[in-house]
Scaffold this motif. Structure first.
Motif, PDB file in Angstrom:
ATOM      1  N   GLU A  43       3.910  -6.102  -1.551  1.00  0.00           N
ATOM      2  CA  GLU A  43       4.683  -6.873  -0.436  1.00  0.00           C
ATOM      3  C   GLU A  43       5.886  -7.967  -0.975  1.00  0.00           C
ATOM      4  N   SER A  44       6.043  -7.879  -2.337  1.00  0.00           N
ATOM      5  CA  SER A  44       7.106  -8.637  -2.653  1.00  0.00           C
ATOM      6  C   SER A  44       8.568  -7.930  -2.192  1.00  0.00           C
ATOM      7  N   ALA A  45       8.561  -6.661  -1.502  1.00  0.00           N
ATOM      8  CA  ALA A  45       9.618  -6.000  -1.449  1.00  0.00           C
ATOM      9  C   ALA A  45      10.407  -6.679  -0.060  1.00  0.00           C
ATOM     10  N   TRP A  46       9.562  -7.519   0.631  1.00  0.00           N
ATOM     11  CA  TRP A  46      10.105  -8.074   1.637  1.00  0.00           C
ATOM     12  C   TRP A  46      11.147  -9.412   1.433  1.00  0.00           C
ATOM     13  N   PHE A  47      11.005  -9.724   0.249  1.00  0.00           N
ATOM     14  CA  PHE A  47      12.009 -10.626  -0.108  1.00  0.00           C
ATOM     15  C   PHE A  47      13.418 -10.327  -0.683  1.00  0.00           C
ATOM     16  N   ALA A  48      13.587  -8.935  -0.436  1.00  0.00           N
ATOM     17  CA  ALA A  48      15.088  -8.239  -0.448  1.00  0.00           C
ATOM     18  C   ALA A  48      15.645  -8.685   0.740  1.00  0.00           C
ATOM     19  N   LEU A  49      15.086  -8.936   1.853  1.00  0.00           N
ATOM     20  CA  LEU A  49      15.716  -9.114   3.019  1.00  0.00           C
ATOM     21  C   LEU A  49      16.279 -10.460   3.177  1.00  0.00           C
ATOM     22  N   PRO A  50      17.510 -10.856   3.940  1.00  0.00           N
ATOM     23  CA  PRO A  50      17.670 -12.097   4.057  1.00  0.00           C
ATOM     24  C   PRO A  50      16.900 -13.088   4.849  1.00  0.00           C
ATOM     25  N   GLY A  51      16.744 -14.326   4.268  1.00  0.00           N
ATOM     26  CA  GLY A  51      15.745 -15.312   4.950  1.00  0.00           C
ATOM     27  C   GLY A  51      14.343 -15.016   4.913  1.00  0.00           C
ATOM     28  N   ARG A  52      13.919 -14.237   4.268  1.00  0.00           N
ATOM     29  CA  ARG A  52      12.575 -13.842   3.965  1.00  0.00           C
ATOM     30  C   ARG A  52      11.753 -14.943   2.849  1.00  0.00           C
ATOM     31  N   CYS A  83       8.641   1.472  -2.070  1.00  0.00           N
ATOM     32  CA  CYS A  83       8.320   0.306  -1.319  1.00  0.00           C
ATOM     33  C   CYS A  83       9.376   0.007  -0.132  1.00  0.00           C
ATOM     34  N   ALA A  84      10.473   0.140  -0.380  1.00  0.00           N
ATOM     35  CA  ALA A  84      11.623   0.010   0.564  1.00  0.00           C
ATOM     36  C   ALA A  84      11.417   1.115   1.964  1.00  0.00           C
ATOM     37  N   ALA A  85      11.276   2.441   1.358  1.00  0.00           N
ATOM     38  CA  ALA A  85      10.899   3.503   2.512  1.00  0.00           C
ATOM     39  C   ALA A  85       9.884   3.260   3.206  1.00  0.00           C
ATOM     40  N   ARG A  86       8.780   2.646   2.754  1.00  0.00           N
ATOM     41  CA  ARG A  86       7.469   2.360   3.718  1.00  0.00           C
ATOM     42  C   ARG A  86       7.817   1.117   4.651  1.00  0.00           C
ATOM     43  N   ARG A  87       8.735   0.444   4.125  1.00  0.00           N
ATOM     44  CA  ARG A  87       8.878  -0.724   5.157  1.00  0.00           C
ATOM     45  C   ARG A  87      10.142  -0.657   5.988  1.00  0.00           C
ATOM     46  N   ASP A  88      10.654   0.595   5.914  1.00  0.00           N
ATOM     47  CA  ASP A  88      11.920   1.025   6.599  1.00  0.00           C
ATOM     48  C   ASP A  88      13.216  -0.183   6.326  1.00  0.00           C
ATOM     49  N   ILE A  89      13.272  -0.309   5.059  1.00  0.00           N
ATOM     50  CA  ILE A  89      14.332  -1.174   4.509  1.00  0.00           C
ATOM     51  C   ILE A  89      15.420  -0.373   3.650  1.00  0.00           C
ATOM     52  N   THR A  90      16.728  -0.439   4.465  1.00  0.00           N
ATOM     53  CA  THR A  90      17.709   0.409   3.639  1.00  0.00           C
ATOM     54  C   THR A  90      18.363  -0.276   3.061  1.00  0.00           C
ATOM     55  N   GLU A  91      19.536   0.080   2.201  1.00  0.00           N
ATOM     56  CA  GLU A  91      20.419  -0.776   1.565  1.00  0.00           C
ATOM     57  C   GLU A  91      21.466  -1.601   2.265  1.00  0.00           C
ATOM     58  N   LYS A  92      21.660  -1.396   3.429  1.00  0.00           N
ATOM     59  CA  LYS A  92      22.478  -2.141   4.350  1.00  0.00           C
ATOM     60  C   LYS A  92      21.616  -3.400   4.728  1.00  0.00           C
ATOM     61  N   ASP A  93      20.266  -3.350   4.704  1.00  0.00           N
ATOM     62  CA  ASP A  93      19.525  -4.408   5.203  1.00  0.00           C
ATOM     63  C   ASP A  93      19.225  -5.415   4.018  1.00  0.00           C
ATOM     64  N   VAL A  94      19.460  -5.170   2.674  1.00  0.00           N
ATOM     65  CA  VAL A  94      18.845  -6.378   1.898  1.00  0.00           C
ATOM     66  C   VAL A  94      20.039  -7.318   1.297  1.00  0.00           C
ATOM     67  N   ILE A  95      19.741  -8.362   0.773  1.00  0.00           N
ATOM     68  CA  ILE A  95      20.601  -9.334   0.171  1.00  0.00           C
ATOM     69  C   ILE A  95      21.586  -8.744  -0.540  1.00  0.00           C
ATOM     70  N   GLU A  96      22.873  -9.216  -0.499  1.00  0.00           N
ATOM     71  CA  GLU A  96      23.902  -8.752  -1.509  1.00  0.00           C
ATOM     72  C   GLU A  96      23.504  -8.950  -2.913  1.00  0.00           C
ATOM     73  N   GLY A  97      23.831  -7.975  -3.509  1.00  0.00           N
ATOM     74  CA  GLY A  97      23.262  -7.969  -4.991  1.00  0.00           C
ATOM     75  C   GLY A  97      21.928  -7.273  -5.306  1.00  0.00           C
ATOM     76  N   VAL A  98      21.365  -6.726  -4.447  1.00  0.00           N
ATOM     77  CA  VAL A  98      20.110  -6.109  -4.631  1.00  0.00           C
ATOM     78  C   VAL A  98      20.244  -4.681  -4.792  1.00  0.00           C
ATOM     79  N   ARG A  99      19.430  -4.127  -5.523  1.00  0.00           N
ATOM     80  CA  ARG A  99      19.873  -2.589  -5.439  1.00  0.00           C
ATOM     81  C   ARG A  99      18.415  -1.848  -5.377  1.00  0.00           C
ATOM     82  N   ILE A 100      18.437  -0.706  -4.892  1.00  0.00           N
ATOM     83  CA  ILE A 100      17.249  -0.060  -4.525  1.00  0.00           C
ATOM     84  C   ILE A 100      17.342   1.225  -5.615  1.00  0.00           C
ATOM     85  N   ALA A 101      16.130   1.116  -6.335  1.00  0.00           N
ATOM     86  CA  ALA A 101      15.799   2.154  -7.247  1.00  0.00           C
ATOM     87  C   ALA A 101      14.506   2.593  -7.621  1.00  0.00           C
TER      88      ALA A 101
END
Length: 120
Positions: A43-52, A83-101
Motif C-alpha cells: 500500500e505504500s506504493a501509492w506514495f510514489a504518485l504526486p500528491g498522495r 506493486c506498481a503493475a498491480r496498481r497500474d502505475i507506470t514510470e510516467k506516473d511517478v514523482i520525479e526521482g522515483v525509480r521502478i525496480a
C-alpha cells in the motif's frame, strides 16, 4: 554502524504508524549522512504518485510530504515493479526521482557490504 540502510515499507494508510515510522527512520538516516534506499511496496506504493503523500495524516507525526522530500533529496526511492503493475502505475506516473525496480535489485542492495536492511 552500517554505512548504507535499505528500508522496505509495506504499509500505507492501512497501517499509518508503521508507514510513518519507515519514512521517519529513512529521513533521519539521510539527515545523518547515511546512504538510504527506501522501497515502496504494498500500500505504500501509492506514495510514489504526486500528491498522495499530502493525503496521509497521522497525529503527532512529521508530515509525510516533508519526509518524502528529504528522502528524495538525499537518498534513493524505489517503487516495487510488481506493486506498481498491480496498481497500474507506470514510470510516467511517478514523482520525479522515483525509480521502478524489482526483487532482484532489492536483494542486491540489501545484501551489499556494510548494509542494514529494515522492513516496516
Amino acid at each position: 554502524m552500517a554505512k548504507k540502510l535499505v528500508i522496505k515499507v509495506t504499509a500505507g494508510a492501512d497501517a499509518p504508524e508503521r508507514c510513518s515510522q519507515a519514512f521517519t527512520v529513512a529521513a533521519v538516516a539521510v539527515a545523518s549522512g547515511v546512504e538510504v534506499s527506501l522501497w515502496l511496496t504494498g500500500e505504500s506504493a501509492w506514495f510514489a504518485l504526486p500528491g498522495r503523500a499530502a493525503e496521509f495524516e497521522l497525529p503527532h507525526a512529521a508530515p509525510l510530504p516533508g519526509l518524502l522530500e528529504s528522502i528524495l533529496a538525499g537518498g534513493r526511492l524505489t517503487l516495487c515493479t510488481q506493486c506498481a503493475a498491480r496498481r497500474d502505475i507506470t514510470e510516467k506516473d511517478v514523482i520525479e526521482g522515483v525509480r521502478i525496480a524489482g526483487a532482484q535489485v532489492f536483494v542486491q542492495e540489501a545484501l551489499a557490504d556494510d548494509t542494514q536492511a529494515l522492513v516496516y
